[in-house]
Design an enzyme around this catalytic site. Structure first.
Site, mmCIF file in Angstrom:
data_model
loop_
_atom_site.group_PDB
_atom_site.id
_atom_site.type_symbol
_atom_site.label_atom_id
_atom_site.label_comp_id
_atom_site.label_asym_id
_atom_site.label_seq_id
_atom_site.Cartn_x
_atom_site.Cartn_y
_atom_site.Cartn_z
ATOM 1 N N LYS A 17 24.425 24.980 -10.584
ATOM 2 C CA LYS A 17 23.644 26.896 -10.623
ATOM 3 C C LYS A 17 23.479 26.820 -9.246
ATOM 4 O O LYS A 17 23.983 27.834 -9.132
ATOM 5 C CB LYS A 17 22.522 26.200 -11.463
ATOM 6 C CG LYS A 17 21.906 26.246 -12.691
ATOM 7 C CD LYS A 17 20.965 25.335 -13.002
ATOM 8 C CE LYS A 17 19.516 25.042 -12.081
ATOM 9 N NZ LYS A 17 19.746 23.493 -12.914
ATOM 10 N N ARG A 92 11.396 28.398 -16.136
ATOM 11 C CA ARG A 92 12.213 27.073 -16.548
ATOM 12 C C ARG A 92 11.036 26.688 -17.205
ATOM 13 O O ARG A 92 11.730 25.432 -17.904
ATOM 14 C CB ARG A 92 11.365 26.055 -14.899
ATOM 15 C CG ARG A 92 12.943 25.010 -15.153
ATOM 16 C CD ARG A 92 12.289 24.483 -13.210
ATOM 17 N NE ARG A 92 13.113 23.285 -13.214
ATOM 18 C CZ ARG A 92 13.358 22.868 -11.875
ATOM 19 N NH1 ARG A 92 14.516 23.986 -11.614
ATOM 20 N NH2 ARG A 92 14.566 22.214 -11.842
ATOM 21 N N ARG A 130 24.513 13.708 -4.801
ATOM 22 C CA ARG A 130 24.311 15.068 -3.947
ATOM 23 C C ARG A 130 23.949 14.738 -2.197
ATOM 24 O O ARG A 130 22.764 14.539 -2.111
ATOM 25 C CB ARG A 130 23.351 16.269 -4.528
ATOM 26 C CG ARG A 130 22.625 17.312 -3.769
ATOM 27 C CD ARG A 130 22.241 18.218 -5.022
ATOM 28 N NE ARG A 130 21.393 18.234 -5.920
ATOM 29 C CZ ARG A 130 20.989 19.051 -6.606
ATOM 30 N NH1 ARG A 130 21.243 19.857 -7.519
ATOM 31 N NH2 ARG A 130 19.939 18.284 -7.871
ATOM 32 N N ARG A 163 18.049 14.134 -0.704
ATOM 33 C CA ARG A 163 16.491 15.054 -1.720
ATOM 34 C C ARG A 163 16.243 13.263 -2.176
ATOM 35 O O ARG A 163 16.848 12.805 -3.032
ATOM 36 C CB ARG A 163 16.437 15.889 -2.722
ATOM 37 C CG ARG A 163 16.713 17.526 -2.203
ATOM 38 C CD ARG A 163 17.674 18.239 -3.050
ATOM 39 N NE ARG A 163 16.226 18.427 -4.666
ATOM 40 C CZ ARG A 163 16.913 19.083 -5.407
ATOM 41 N NH1 ARG A 163 18.317 20.499 -5.334
ATOM 42 N NH2 ARG A 163 16.025 18.895 -6.117
ATOM 43 N N ARG A 174 13.744 14.185 -14.084
ATOM 44 C CA ARG A 174 13.500 16.002 -14.475
ATOM 45 C C ARG A 174 14.880 15.656 -15.585
ATOM 46 O O ARG A 174 14.537 17.564 -15.976
ATOM 47 C CB ARG A 174 14.737 16.092 -12.697
ATOM 48 C CG ARG A 174 13.827 15.887 -11.737
ATOM 49 C CD ARG A 174 14.166 16.012 -10.124
ATOM 50 N NE ARG A 174 15.393 16.589 -10.440
ATOM 51 C CZ ARG A 174 16.415 16.768 -9.504
ATOM 52 N NH1 ARG A 174 16.617 15.359 -8.792
ATOM 53 N NH2 ARG A 174 16.926 17.919 -9.878
HETATM 54 P P1 ADP Z 1 17.619 21.185 -9.458
HETATM 55 O O1 ADP Z 1 18.588 22.549 -8.665
HETATM 56 O O2 ADP Z 1 18.659 19.290 -9.269
HETATM 57 O O3 ADP Z 1 17.363 21.471 -10.832
HETATM 58 P P2 ADP Z 1 15.639 21.817 -8.183
HETATM 59 O O4 ADP Z 1 15.439 22.639 -6.614
HETATM 60 O O5 ADP Z 1 15.485 23.835 -8.875
HETATM 61 O O6 ADP Z 1 16.205 21.105 -8.818
HETATM 62 O O7 ADP Z 1 14.125 22.443 -8.644
HETATM 63 C C1 ADP Z 1 13.949 21.074 -7.299
HETATM 64 C C2 ADP Z 1 11.568 20.951 -8.407
HETATM 65 O O8 ADP Z 1 11.492 22.210 -7.586
HETATM 66 C C3 ADP Z 1 11.787 20.421 -9.292
HETATM 67 O O9 ADP Z 1 11.920 19.315 -10.232
HETATM 68 C C4 ADP Z 1 10.403 20.894 -9.546
HETATM 69 O O10 ADP Z 1 9.192 20.039 -9.026
HETATM 70 C C5 ADP Z 1 10.568 22.157 -8.665
HETATM 71 N N1 ADP Z 1 10.484 23.522 -9.267
HETATM 72 C C6 ADP Z 1 11.866 24.140 -9.132
HETATM 73 N N2 ADP Z 1 11.653 25.352 -9.850
HETATM 74 C C7 ADP Z 1 10.797 25.004 -10.222
HETATM 75 C C8 ADP Z 1 10.314 26.422 -10.971
HETATM 76 N N3 ADP Z 1 10.720 27.261 -11.391
HETATM 77 N N4 ADP Z 1 8.946 25.880 -11.701
HETATM 78 C C9 ADP Z 1 8.029 24.519 -12.018
HETATM 79 N N5 ADP Z 1 8.414 24.164 -10.903
HETATM 80 C C10 ADP Z 1 9.680 23.914 -10.356
HETATM 81 P P1 ADP Z 2 21.978 22.434 -10.095
HETATM 82 O O1 ADP Z 2 21.553 23.140 -8.618
HETATM 83 O O2 ADP Z 2 21.828 22.802 -11.551
HETATM 84 O O3 ADP Z 2 21.253 20.538 -9.657
HETATM 85 P P2 ADP Z 2 23.870 21.759 -7.484
HETATM 86 O O4 ADP Z 2 24.613 22.845 -7.561
HETATM 87 O O5 ADP Z 2 23.028 21.607 -6.697
HETATM 88 O O6 ADP Z 2 23.017 21.893 -9.119
HETATM 89 O O7 ADP Z 2 25.683 20.611 -8.199
HETATM 90 C C1 ADP Z 2 25.058 19.249 -8.325
HETATM 91 C C2 ADP Z 2 26.150 18.513 -7.262
HETATM 92 O O8 ADP Z 2 26.615 18.559 -7.991
HETATM 93 C C3 ADP Z 2 26.473 18.353 -5.585
HETATM 94 O O9 ADP Z 2 26.221 18.055 -4.845
HETATM 95 C C4 ADP Z 2 27.223 19.630 -5.863
HETATM 96 O O10 ADP Z 2 28.129 19.788 -4.954
HETATM 97 C C5 ADP Z 2 28.182 18.567 -7.074
HETATM 98 N N1 ADP Z 2 28.973 20.253 -7.772
HETATM 99 C C6 ADP Z 2 29.015 21.319 -8.582
HETATM 100 N N2 ADP Z 2 29.697 21.836 -9.003
HETATM 101 C C7 ADP Z 2 30.184 20.935 -9.970
HETATM 102 C C8 ADP Z 2 31.768 20.617 -9.843
HETATM 103 N N3 ADP Z 2 32.058 21.859 -10.678
HETATM 104 N N4 ADP Z 2 32.407 19.959 -10.256
HETATM 105 C C9 ADP Z 2 32.275 18.913 -9.431
HETATM 106 N N5 ADP Z 2 30.766 18.475 -8.550
HETATM 107 C C10 ADP Z 2 30.716 19.911 -8.145
#
Ligand code: ADP
Ligand code: ADP
Length: 223
Positions: A17, A92, A130, A163, A174
């Site tokens: 995303k 979410r 990541r 992270r 998660r």
């Molecule tokens: P990822 O991109 O790997 O899904 P995020 O960066 O979006 O992770 O989120 C990391 C953490 O931040 C979540 O596990 C949660 O604790 C918090 N968080 C992010 N967005 C929300 C949301 N919309 N509502 C509640 N908690 C959130």
């Molecule tokens: P999200 O926001 O959904 O948690 P991220 O965009 O942070 O996901 O991507 C998670 C990890 O996967 C990062 O290390 C990113 O560089 C890698 N990644 C994202 N898209 C792809 C893809 N299409 N193929 C391989 N690796 C990817």
């Protein structure tokens, strides 16, 4: 192109995303609103919000809705959101989704909810590899999207770190939280005719191409 574009990106943690939101941000000059990034910014600056969020983030739980919704309201009221935004990580759960509907209605509503589909095992591989730039937040992957120099950000030379919540134990929770609380949004947006699923397993550039053609197909953008 529509006057305003609001997209909500859905998908398991690690689906891509943030990566896709950053590409769309450049392609459409629309801000990426990542609630995770805003929480991490507050954590780094040791604000009250950051301190509160930390206890939830460390466990892979959601930060309480009231706090999160207020934070998003505030962010959307800023002038750079006048032409829309790419929502990454919000809403979410169903409470956040209905609050978001209320906020966004006066901006013309959501245009599309792309669901980036990815298997859990692959998501796990992506998350555990990541790495994030400490200063600018750029996202890398040790194997799939490595920086030119190990541990160093290509953009600003910042230090890359893993992270805390990207360690396997927290990732499992998660994913559990995603299926329990976030996945009901798939049905919620499907019923509104806004859902558009795409294959997130392809390489980054290809996912972006698929996403752009989906936006064109649905009339969100004119190619
Ligand atoms: P990822 O991109 O790997 O899904 P995020 O960066 O979006 O992770 O989120 C990391 C953490 O931040 C979540 O596990 C949660 O604790 C918090 N968080 C992010 N967005 C929300 C949301 N919309 N509502 C509640 N908690 C959130
Ligand atoms: P999200 O926001 O959904 O948690 P991220 O965009 O942070 O996901 O991507 C998670 C990890 O996967 C990062 O290390 C990113 O560089 C890698 N990644 C994202 N898209 C792809 C893809 N299409 N193929 C391989 N690796 C990817």
């Amino acid at each position: 192109m529509c006057d305003r574009i609001f997209l909500v990106l859905l998908g398991v943690p690690g689906a891509g995303k943030g990566t896709q939101a950053k590409l769309l941000e450049k392609q459409f000059q629309l801000p990426q609103i990542s609630t995770g990034d805003i929480f991490r910014y507050n954590l780094k600056n040791e604000t009250d919000l950051g301190k509160l969020a930390k206890s939830f983030m460390d466990k892979g739980e959601l930060v309480p809705d009231s706090v999160t919704i207020e934070m998003v309201k505030d962010r959307l009221s800023q002038s750079d959101c006048a032409n829309g935004a790419i929502m990454d990580g919000f809403p979410r759960n169903l409470v956040q989704a209905s609050a978001f509907d209320e906020i966004i209605d006066r901006h013309g509503g959501i245009d599309l909810v792309p669901l980036i589909a990815l298997e859990d095992d692959e998501a796990m591989r992506r998350i555990t590899g990541r790495r994030v730039c400490r200063s600018c937040g750029a996202v890398y992957h040790v194997d799939f999207s490595p920086p030119k120099q190990e541990g160093v950000c290509d953009i600003d030379g910042g230090e890359l770190y893993q992270r805390d919540d990207d360690k396997p134990e927290t990732v499992r929770n998660r994913l559990y939280v995603y299926y329990k609380q976030t996945s009901p949004l798939i049905g919620y947006y499907y019923a509104k005719g806004l859902l558009a699923e795409l294959d997130g397993s392809q390489e980054i550039g290809q996912v972006n191409v698929t996403l752009l053609s989906l936006l064109a197909e649905k009339g969100v953008i004119i190619e």
